[in-house]
Design a protein around this motif. Structure first.
Motif, mmCIF file in Angstrom:
data_model
loop_
_atom_site.group_PDB
_atom_site.id
_atom_site.type_symbol
_atom_site.label_atom_id
_atom_site.label_comp_id
_atom_site.label_asym_id
_atom_site.label_seq_id
_atom_site.Cartn_x
_atom_site.Cartn_y
_atom_site.Cartn_z
ATOM 1 N N ILE A 150 0.886 -1.269 0.089
ATOM 2 C CA ILE A 150 0.140 -0.021 -0.018
ATOM 3 C C ILE A 150 0.917 1.230 -0.194
ATOM 4 C CG2 ILE A 150 -1.606 1.528 1.389
ATOM 5 C CD1 ILE A 150 -2.882 -1.598 2.422
ATOM 6 N N LEU A 151 1.918 1.212 0.877
ATOM 7 C CA LEU A 151 2.831 2.399 0.838
ATOM 8 C C LEU A 151 3.436 2.627 -0.603
ATOM 9 C CD1 LEU A 151 4.335 1.940 4.531
ATOM 10 C CD2 LEU A 151 2.613 3.809 3.500
ATOM 11 N N PHE A 152 3.711 1.427 -1.030
ATOM 12 C CA PHE A 152 4.474 1.661 -2.370
ATOM 13 C C PHE A 152 3.642 2.023 -3.356
ATOM 14 C CE2 PHE A 152 5.746 -0.920 -6.480
ATOM 15 C CZ PHE A 152 6.734 0.032 -6.579
ATOM 16 N N LEU A 153 2.485 1.541 -3.730
ATOM 17 C CA LEU A 153 1.489 2.017 -4.514
ATOM 18 C C LEU A 153 1.194 3.817 -4.123
ATOM 19 C CD1 LEU A 153 -0.806 -0.608 -5.079
ATOM 20 C CD2 LEU A 153 0.266 0.104 -6.849
ATOM 21 N N ALA A 154 1.230 4.050 -3.021
ATOM 22 C CA ALA A 154 0.741 5.607 -2.686
ATOM 23 C C ALA A 154 2.177 6.283 -2.712
ATOM 24 C CB ALA A 154 0.633 5.747 -1.069
ATOM 25 N N PHE A 155 3.284 5.868 -2.791
ATOM 26 C CA PHE A 155 4.346 6.486 -3.008
ATOM 27 C C PHE A 155 4.336 6.650 -4.494
ATOM 28 C CE2 PHE A 155 8.986 6.534 -4.325
ATOM 29 C CZ PHE A 155 9.414 7.787 -3.906
ATOM 30 N N ALA A 156 4.366 5.644 -5.336
ATOM 31 C CA ALA A 156 4.575 5.634 -6.839
ATOM 32 C C ALA A 156 3.424 6.667 -7.362
ATOM 33 C CB ALA A 156 4.516 4.408 -7.471
ATOM 34 N N GLY A 157 2.213 6.699 -6.694
ATOM 35 C CA GLY A 157 1.168 7.600 -7.334
ATOM 36 C C GLY A 157 1.459 9.051 -7.122
ATOM 37 N N GLU B 297 3.183 15.050 -17.852
ATOM 38 C CA GLU B 297 2.599 14.202 -18.930
ATOM 39 C C GLU B 297 1.309 13.740 -18.249
ATOM 40 O OE1 GLU B 297 4.881 11.237 -20.437
ATOM 41 O OE2 GLU B 297 6.813 12.463 -20.468
ATOM 42 N N LYS B 298 0.262 13.792 -19.488
ATOM 43 C CA LYS B 298 -0.921 13.070 -18.912
ATOM 44 C C LYS B 298 -1.155 11.677 -18.476
ATOM 45 C CE LYS B 298 -3.714 16.550 -21.080
ATOM 46 N NZ LYS B 298 -4.869 16.625 -22.097
ATOM 47 N N LYS B 299 -0.124 10.972 -19.156
ATOM 48 C CA LYS B 299 -0.187 9.552 -18.836
ATOM 49 C C LYS B 299 0.278 9.177 -17.670
ATOM 50 C CE LYS B 299 1.713 5.243 -20.842
ATOM 51 N NZ LYS B 299 2.556 4.730 -22.040
ATOM 52 N N HIS B 300 1.466 9.841 -17.365
ATOM 53 C CA HIS B 300 1.986 9.756 -15.937
ATOM 54 C C HIS B 300 0.999 9.879 -14.916
ATOM 55 C CE1 HIS B 300 6.048 8.667 -17.077
ATOM 56 N NE2 HIS B 300 5.616 9.229 -18.213
ATOM 57 N N ARG B 301 0.202 11.150 -15.064
ATOM 58 C CA ARG B 301 -0.766 11.792 -13.981
ATOM 59 C C ARG B 301 -1.921 10.600 -13.698
ATOM 60 N NH1 ARG B 301 -2.389 17.192 -15.486
ATOM 61 N NH2 ARG B 301 -0.935 17.076 -17.309
ATOM 62 N N TRP B 302 -2.262 10.193 -14.869
ATOM 63 C CA TRP B 302 -3.356 9.303 -14.871
ATOM 64 C C TRP B 302 -2.698 8.018 -14.105
ATOM 65 C CZ3 TRP B 302 -4.279 4.252 -16.624
ATOM 66 C CH2 TRP B 302 -5.697 3.831 -16.852
ATOM 67 N N PHE B 303 -1.628 7.761 -14.490
ATOM 68 C CA PHE B 303 -1.289 6.229 -13.590
ATOM 69 C C PHE B 303 -1.165 6.768 -12.133
ATOM 70 C CE2 PHE B 303 -0.384 4.259 -17.825
ATOM 71 C CZ PHE B 303 -0.393 2.874 -17.437
ATOM 72 N N GLY B 304 -0.835 7.975 -11.798
ATOM 73 C CA GLY B 304 -0.373 8.492 -10.531
ATOM 74 C C GLY B 304 -1.792 8.164 -9.828
ATOM 75 N N TYR B 305 -2.771 8.642 -10.461
ATOM 76 C CA TYR B 305 -4.186 8.535 -9.708
ATOM 77 C C TYR B 305 -4.739 7.317 -9.696
ATOM 78 C CZ TYR B 305 -4.676 13.540 -9.998
ATOM 79 O OH TYR B 305 -4.444 15.100 -9.751
ATOM 80 N N LEU B 306 -4.328 6.579 -10.757
ATOM 81 C CA LEU B 306 -4.619 4.913 -10.554
ATOM 82 C C LEU B 306 -3.892 4.390 -9.507
ATOM 83 C CD1 LEU B 306 -6.172 2.895 -12.287
ATOM 84 C CD2 LEU B 306 -4.181 2.337 -13.540
ATOM 85 N N TYR B 307 -2.715 4.591 -9.361
ATOM 86 C CA TYR B 307 -1.931 3.923 -8.318
ATOM 87 C C TYR B 307 -2.404 4.255 -6.948
ATOM 88 C CZ TYR B 307 1.359 2.330 -11.582
ATOM 89 O OH TYR B 307 2.127 1.722 -12.870
#
Length: 89
Positions: free
Chosen positions: A47-54, A62-72
């Motif tokens: 959970i901490l890894f996903l929160a940090f990556a997000g 970039e929009k793709k990176h922000r989208w994956f950040g919100y997804l993570y």
């Protein structure tokens, strides 16, 4: 040696949480036996890894990176809710 210099072409770092954290979290949540102490700690680390990556990916331009950040970030929230419900029941 040229493979090691261009490794991000074959394995983009943006997808590392999707390849590592999601399968491990799914295994932990859907496994039939009771959790041990190590598995609870592993879920917390995932959970901490996903929160940090997000959080890191949201700050990108970039929009793709922000989208994956919100997804993570949203997946870390959903995994934490599912893990808490599983642990309490």
């Amino acid at each position: 040696m040229s493979i090691f210099t261009n490794w991000d072409r074959f394995f983009p770092p943006l997808y590392i949480p999707a390849y590592t954290a999601w399968p491990a979290a799914a295994w932990l949540i859907f496994k039939p036996s009771e959790w041990e102490d190590v598995e609870i700690v592993l879920l917390i680390l995932l959970i901490l890894f996903l929160a940090f990556a997000g959080a890191v990916e949201i700050n990108s331009d970039e929009k793709k990176h922000r989208w994956f950040g919100y997804l993570y970030l949203s997946s870390s929230l959903l995994i934490s809710i599912a893990g808490l419900c599983y642990w309490l029941v």
